[in-house]
Design a protein around this motif. Structure first.
Motif, short mmCIF file in Angstrom:
data_model
loop_
_atom_site.label_atom_id
_atom_site.label_comp_id
_atom_site.label_asym_id
_atom_site.label_seq_id
_atom_site.Cartn_x
_atom_site.Cartn_y
_atom_site.Cartn_z
N ALA B 2 24.44 -15.66 49.21
CA ALA B 2 24.32 -14.20 49.38
C ALA B 2 24.16 -13.83 50.85
O ALA B 2 24.66 -12.80 51.29
N LYS B 3 23.50 -14.72 51.59
CA LYS B 3 23.23 -14.43 53.01
C LYS B 3 24.51 -14.45 53.84
O LYS B 3 24.64 -13.71 54.81
N TYR B 4 25.44 -15.32 53.47
CA TYR B 4 26.62 -15.52 54.32
C TYR B 4 27.93 -14.96 53.76
O TYR B 4 28.93 -14.96 54.45
#
Lengths: 110, 156
Positions: B2-4
């Motif tokens: 989700a972060k990247y």
């Protein structure tokens, strides 16, 4: 008046767009592919393990069958050699006598 | 992930332009990241490692589209183009022009500019992504900015 281009004015704005819910769908696709690959990998590993276990079992059975057989055949060949050595050590007359007596023996020549 | 996921997608999108190609390359990037996660030795930052995989995937897609292998070292690589794509807002003229300017740059300058300006990576991280040196990245970034300014001023 001509104005020089200023990066600060446009910032990180881009003309590119994506479909609605695209990132969630993309994440879903990735997880699905990774799950399928992991399942296929586990199957391959289990198959390889079964082959290794099968080969090891076959080798063990072959070993069990071969080892006593060799032992017995060695015993058998050892016995004949001894008889032959004993026969050779006899005097010529004795050897001729034994041959004469036993050459027609039904059990000896079976 | 989700972060990247967005950062990786946009990085690839800026290089390949087409949404479908960017989607393909971004998905493959994450699959490769999961596959080779155990091989990450921490020799560079995790972000640099991810961007390197993403850049390689973008190059692979570009190579497929252009019928050959595309490398960052190709100085004569034909400039990318803002081809017609359903997912481009052509009404934002200035943003379209800026992307055209970026796409007209040689690959290494394009990469240095995108990773510094948009992705905000440090120069040493960009050097790790590009397989280059910090000094070379700084030069490429400076040249890219100058060329973009010139391109944008000439189009006014």
């Amino acid at each position: 008046m001509k104005k020089d281009f200023d990066f600060g004015r446009i910032g990180k704005r881009m003309p590119y767009t994506v479909p609605r819910n695209f990132f969630d769908e993309m994440e879903g696709n990735v997880w699905e592919k990774v799950r399928n690959e992991s399942a296929a990998l586990r199957k391959r590993r289990a198959f390889r393990l079964r082959i290794v276990i099968g080969a090891a079992a076959a080798a063990a059975v072959a070993l069990l069958l071969l080892v006593p057989d060799t032992h017995v055949s060695r015993e058998r060949s050892g016995g004949l050699v001894e008889v032959e050595q004993a026969f050779n050590s006899l005097a010529g007359e004795d050897r001729a006598y034994i041959l004469q007596v036993y050459q027609d023996d039904l059990f000896m020549n079976e | 992930m989700a972060k990247y996921r967005e950062a990786v997608y946009w990085h690839i999108r800026r290089l390949v332009v087409s949404h479908a190609d960017a989607q393909d390359a971004a998905q493959e990037t994450f699959v490769r990241i999961f596959r080779s996660f155990s091989q990450f030795r921490g020799e560079c930052s995790f972000a640099a490692w991810i961007y390197r995989i993403a850049t390689n995937e973008a190059m692979r897609v570009l190579g497929r589209c252009r019928g050959g292998r595309v490398s960052l070292d190709d100085s004569d690589t034909e400039a990318g183009d803002m081809m017609a794509d359903e997912y481009v807002d052509y009404t934002d003229l200035e943003a379209v022009k800026l992307q055209q300017a970026v796409l007209s740059l040689p690959p290494k300058q394009q990469l240095a500019f995108n990773l510094r300006y948009y992705s905000e990576l440090e120069y040493d991280e960009i050097a790790d992504v590009a397989g280059s040196t910090v000094a070379s990245v700084k030069v490429n970034y400076h040249l890219a900015k100058e060329k973009i300014k010139k391109y944008m001023d000439s189009m006014v």
